[in-house]
Design a protein around this motif. Structure first.
Motif, PDB file in Angstrom:
ATOM      1  N   ARG A   1     -15.462  12.941   7.736  1.00 28.22           N
ATOM      2  CA  ARG A   1     -14.430  12.610   8.685  1.00 28.22           C
ATOM      3  C   ARG A   1     -13.083  12.999   8.384  1.00 28.22           C
ATOM      4  O   ARG A   1     -12.755  12.851   7.107  1.00 28.22           O
ATOM      5  N   ASP A   2     -12.226  13.665   9.095  1.00 29.73           N
ATOM      6  CA  ASP A   2     -11.014  14.047   8.950  1.00 29.73           C
ATOM      7  C   ASP A   2     -10.090  12.814   9.031  1.00 29.73           C
ATOM      8  O   ASP A   2      -9.911  12.094   9.893  1.00 29.73           O
ATOM      9  N   TYR A   3      -8.985  13.090   8.258  1.00 36.07           N
ATOM     10  CA  TYR A   3      -7.892  11.933   8.209  1.00 36.07           C
ATOM     11  C   TYR A   3      -6.516  12.491   7.763  1.00 36.07           C
ATOM     12  O   TYR A   3      -6.618  13.633   7.159  1.00 36.07           O
ATOM     13  N   VAL A   4      -5.428  11.839   8.396  1.00 37.28           N
ATOM     14  CA  VAL A   4      -4.254  12.258   7.957  1.00 37.28           C
ATOM     15  C   VAL A   4      -3.588  11.235   7.093  1.00 37.28           C
ATOM     16  O   VAL A   4      -3.681   9.715   7.460  1.00 37.28           O
ATOM     17  N   LEU A   5      -2.734  11.645   5.999  1.00 37.49           N
ATOM     18  CA  LEU A   5      -2.092  10.740   5.049  1.00 37.49           C
ATOM     19  C   LEU A   5      -0.841  10.290   5.917  1.00 37.49           C
ATOM     20  O   LEU A   5       0.104  10.894   6.569  1.00 37.49           O
TER      21      LEU A   5
ATOM     22  N   ILE B   1       0.931  -1.233  -0.027  1.00 34.88           N
ATOM     23  CA  ILE B   1       0.033   0.054  -0.123  1.00 34.88           C
ATOM     24  C   ILE B   1       0.909   1.160  -0.182  1.00 34.88           C
ATOM     25  O   ILE B   1       1.728   1.242   0.794  1.00 34.88           O
ATOM     26  N   GLY B   2       0.556   2.350  -0.877  1.00 32.45           N
ATOM     27  CA  GLY B   2       1.550   3.363  -1.219  1.00 32.45           C
ATOM     28  C   GLY B   2       1.486   4.497   0.134  1.00 32.45           C
ATOM     29  O   GLY B   2       2.337   4.929   0.428  1.00 32.45           O
ATOM     30  N   ALA B   3       0.207   4.468   0.648  1.00 36.65           N
ATOM     31  CA  ALA B   3       0.058   5.398   2.029  1.00 36.65           C
ATOM     32  C   ALA B   3      -1.413   5.230   2.009  1.00 36.65           C
ATOM     33  O   ALA B   3      -1.977   4.602   1.643  1.00 36.65           O
ATOM     34  N   PHE B   4      -1.807   5.835   3.221  1.00 40.50           N
ATOM     35  CA  PHE B   4      -3.144   5.623   3.688  1.00 40.50           C
ATOM     36  C   PHE B   4      -3.534   6.768   4.603  1.00 40.50           C
ATOM     37  O   PHE B   4      -2.912   7.431   5.297  1.00 40.50           O
ATOM     38  N   TYR B   5      -4.881   6.674   4.710  1.00 39.26           N
ATOM     39  CA  TYR B   5      -5.467   8.032   5.638  1.00 39.26           C
ATOM     40  C   TYR B   5      -6.070   7.403   6.932  1.00 39.26           C
ATOM     41  O   TYR B   5      -6.886   6.452   6.911  1.00 39.26           O
TER      42      TYR B   5
ATOM     43  N   GLY C   1      -4.789  10.873  15.213  1.00 42.23           N
ATOM     44  CA  GLY C   1      -3.797  11.933  15.232  1.00 42.23           C
ATOM     45  C   GLY C   1      -4.284  13.056  14.781  1.00 42.23           C
ATOM     46  O   GLY C   1      -3.669  14.223  14.934  1.00 42.23           O
ATOM     47  N   VAL C   2      -5.525  13.148  14.170  1.00 38.62           N
ATOM     48  CA  VAL C   2      -6.218  14.437  13.580  1.00 38.62           C
ATOM     49  C   VAL C   2      -6.250  15.570  14.495  1.00 38.62           C
ATOM     50  O   VAL C   2      -6.546  15.390  15.577  1.00 38.62           O
ATOM     51  N   GLY C   3      -5.431  16.796  14.256  1.00 38.18           N
ATOM     52  CA  GLY C   3      -5.633  17.872  14.923  1.00 38.18           C
ATOM     53  C   GLY C   3      -4.599  17.899  16.209  1.00 38.18           C
ATOM     54  O   GLY C   3      -4.611  18.755  16.916  1.00 38.18           O
ATOM     55  N   THR C   4      -3.771  17.124  15.868  1.00 43.13           N
ATOM     56  CA  THR C   4      -2.586  16.987  17.027  1.00 43.13           C
ATOM     57  C   THR C   4      -1.339  17.328  16.563  1.00 43.13           C
ATOM     58  O   THR C   4      -1.254  17.670  15.400  1.00 43.13           O
ATOM     59  N   LEU C   5      -0.409  17.425  17.464  1.00 44.49           N
ATOM     60  CA  LEU C   5       0.906  17.800  16.856  1.00 44.49           C
ATOM     61  C   LEU C   5       1.585  16.669  16.236  1.00 44.49           C
ATOM     62  O   LEU C   5       2.420  17.011  15.288  1.00 44.49           O
ATOM     63  N   LEU C   6       1.191  15.614  16.125  1.00 43.13           N
ATOM     64  CA  LEU C   6       1.558  14.394  15.479  1.00 43.13           C
ATOM     65  C   LEU C   6       1.199  14.411  14.004  1.00 43.13           C
ATOM     66  O   LEU C   6       1.699  13.706  13.193  1.00 43.13           O
ATOM     67  N   ALA C   7       0.118  15.252  13.727  1.00 44.54           N
ATOM     68  CA  ALA C   7      -0.213  15.517  12.315  1.00 44.54           C
ATOM     69  C   ALA C   7       0.291  16.620  11.652  1.00 44.54           C
ATOM     70  O   ALA C   7       0.040  16.935  10.383  1.00 44.54           O
ATOM     71  N   GLU C   8       1.115  17.256  12.290  1.00 38.37           N
ATOM     72  CA  GLU C   8       1.728  18.726  11.750  1.00 38.37           C
ATOM     73  C   GLU C   8       2.342  18.423  10.502  1.00 38.37           C
ATOM     74  O   GLU C   8       3.362  17.344  10.533  1.00 38.37           O
ATOM     75  N   GLY C   9       1.991  18.977   9.482  1.00 46.84           N
ATOM     76  CA  GLY C   9       3.013  18.897   8.197  1.00 46.84           C
ATOM     77  C   GLY C   9       2.602  17.917   7.108  1.00 46.84           C
ATOM     78  O   GLY C   9       3.150  17.593   6.308  1.00 46.84           O
ATOM     79  N   LYS C  10       1.472  16.898   7.724  1.00 46.85           N
ATOM     80  CA  LYS C  10       0.987  15.878   7.045  1.00 46.85           C
ATOM     81  C   LYS C  10      -0.355  16.366   6.101  1.00 46.85           C
ATOM     82  O   LYS C  10      -1.130  17.299   6.534  1.00 46.85           O
ATOM     83  N   GLU C  11      -0.187  15.745   5.002  1.00 50.99           N
ATOM     84  CA  GLU C  11      -1.424  15.996   4.232  1.00 50.99           C
ATOM     85  C   GLU C  11      -2.846  15.563   5.068  1.00 50.99           C
ATOM     86  O   GLU C  11      -2.697  14.450   5.521  1.00 50.99           O
ATOM     87  N   GLN C  12      -4.007  16.303   4.946  1.00 46.86           N
ATOM     88  CA  GLN C  12      -5.108  15.900   5.543  1.00 46.86           C
ATOM     89  C   GLN C  12      -6.213  15.888   4.349  1.00 46.86           C
ATOM     90  O   GLN C  12      -6.027  16.529   3.530  1.00 46.86           O
TER      91      GLN C  12
END
Lengths: 222, 220
Positions: free
Chosen positions: B143-147, B118-122, B126-137
């Protein structure tokens, strides 16, 4: 900071605050029969002691087990059989094991009914902070907290209502880094049980313990 | 038989480990920790490693010993901080080790994705947290997802209960944890087992990791 959106109009008042065991028992009372439940590390773990075995609640531990049993006695300790807090547990009949990706798929996929977590802060919108104080010298460590926060159908928080210096932990908006947004449904504390009304972004006091509803409203700044 | 090779010497089983490699290390706490392979990894002398594991070592053995020997440039884990993780803590505070903290479920799924092509997944975690910073959303059905990107290892070091001559594996209780996922996600998977069983002695219905994922087995 703006005032907390708080509704205390329907609260039932009880004379005594809840001690730790009574709080765990109070949380247990809201766990539906036959629910699949994850109990977070620390205080939430004690909820298990108050679940009626006849209620058929099935415990999940994120390190890969459903139907998790109680803590192991000294003569039962098996290093291959631990819970998320790395405490040895026992394997009751009907237990199952699975790998980590399956365990978190179970969580993220919305298959767990309830998870019970500790918290530093909960906001009126149901945002949860429980992984990081944000202190510059703190080493960040998240474990399964963020997955749990957004995974279960209902997220219960179990904590003291006030910090040691009397600051409310239910807040208008988080000042600690978030674990998850809009994820908390119910907050169980020594002084009150609260529901988060996500539509109204309002904290609803259901029961007050050892304080009047008006007292709690005052302390929370609502 | 399949291509799985069997070794008694764990250092020999790690032949080919190079400086700068990414090594997936199984275990949750000590359950499922491939202790002999981690000790052997220290013996190989390989350095500048990236270690992917749930924790960052306890006391001064295993992963902590690897860290203490200054072989690790970066740790990718969910929970580095523990009561006795002082070796990691010291290196981190001194700025001598890089840390990527990943929510535990994303850590497992990122390796699963690598193993499954799998190339990547949503992920909603972690949505809305420090650990999602800089990641595609992305918002999907409200519903919100982080790549999240796959984590692929050059090596996976895994502990299992038993292997058969095909390299099929079974695990024991919660020591299974990251093992089956990591075994799929590395170029070379090395497994230490407590026992080896004869061909036909393992119930095919009970195999957890099929031998296709297992390159080398270190026997007890």
């Amino acid at each position: 900071m703006s005032a907390l959106r708080l509704d205390v109009t329907g609260a039932v008042e009880h004379p005594e605050p809840l001690d730790r065991a009574a709080l765990a028992a109070r949380v247990a009372r809201d766990v539906p029969d036959h629910a699949y439940v994850n109990l977070g590390i620390g205080q939430p773990t004690t909820v298990a002691d108050h679940l009626d075995p006849r209620a058929g609640v099935v415990l999940h531990t994120e390190n890969g087990m459903l139907g998790m049993g109680r803590a192991a006695r000294e003569d039962e300790v098996d290093p291959d059989l631990i819970n998320a807090g790395k405490v040895p547990v026992v394997e009751p009949p009907g237990a199952s094991y699975f790998h980590h990706a399956d365990s978190f798929a179970m969580m993220r996929g919305g298959h767990l009914d309830v998870c019970v977590l500790g918290a530093f802060q909960v906001s009126a919108a149901g945002d949860l902070a429980n992984w990081h104080t944000g202190a510059p010298d703190a080493i960040p460590a998240v474990g399964g907290a963020m997955d749990l926060a957004i995974g279960a159908k209902q997220v219960f928080v179990m904590m003291s209502l006030l910090t040691k210096d009397g600051t409310p932990k239910i807040v208008p908006s988080l000042t600690y880094p978030a674990t998850g947004l809009g994820c908390v449904d119910r907050v169980f504390t020594d002084l009150g049980v609260f529901a988060i009304d996500h539509e109204r972004q309002t904290v609803v006091l259901l029961e007050a313990y050892g304080a009047s509803a008006a007292d709690l409203a005052e302390r929370l700044g609502g | 038989m399949g291509r799985t090779t069997f070794h008694t010497d764990p250092v020999e089983a790690l032949a080919g480990v190079a400086d700068g490699d990414t090594v997936l290390v199984g275990g949750f706490g000590m359950a499922g920790m491939p202790v002999r392979l981690v000790d052997a990894l220290i013996e190989t002398g390989a350095t500048d490693l990236t270690i992917v594991s749930n924790n960052a070592g306890n006391g001064e053995t295993g992963l902590a010993a690897l860290l203490k020997a200054r072989r690790v440039a970066k740790v990718i884990c969910s929970f580095p901080r523990q009561a006795d993780s002082y070796v990691f803590d010291g290196l981190y505070r001194a700025g001598e080790i890089e840390l990527e903290v990943v929510p535990q479920g994303n850590l497992a799924e990122r390796m699963r994705a690598a193993g499954a092509g799998i190339g990547a997944f949503y992920s909603p975690t972690g949505v809305g947290t420090l650990l999602a910073e800089g990641k595609e959303q992305r918002t999907i059905d409200g519903r919100d997802y982080v790549l999240e990107m796959p984590i692929r290892g050059d090596w996976a070091l895994v502990a299992a209960q038993a292997a058969d001559p095909m390299g099929n594996l079974v695990y024991r209780k919660t020591a299974r944890n990251f093992g089956p996922v990591m075994a799929t996600a590395a170029a070379t998977t090395v497994v230490e087992v407590r026992e080896t069983v004869e061909l036909g002695a393992m119930d095919p219905e009970a195999v957890v990791t099929p031998g296709i994922y297992v390159d080398r087995v270190v026997t007890a």
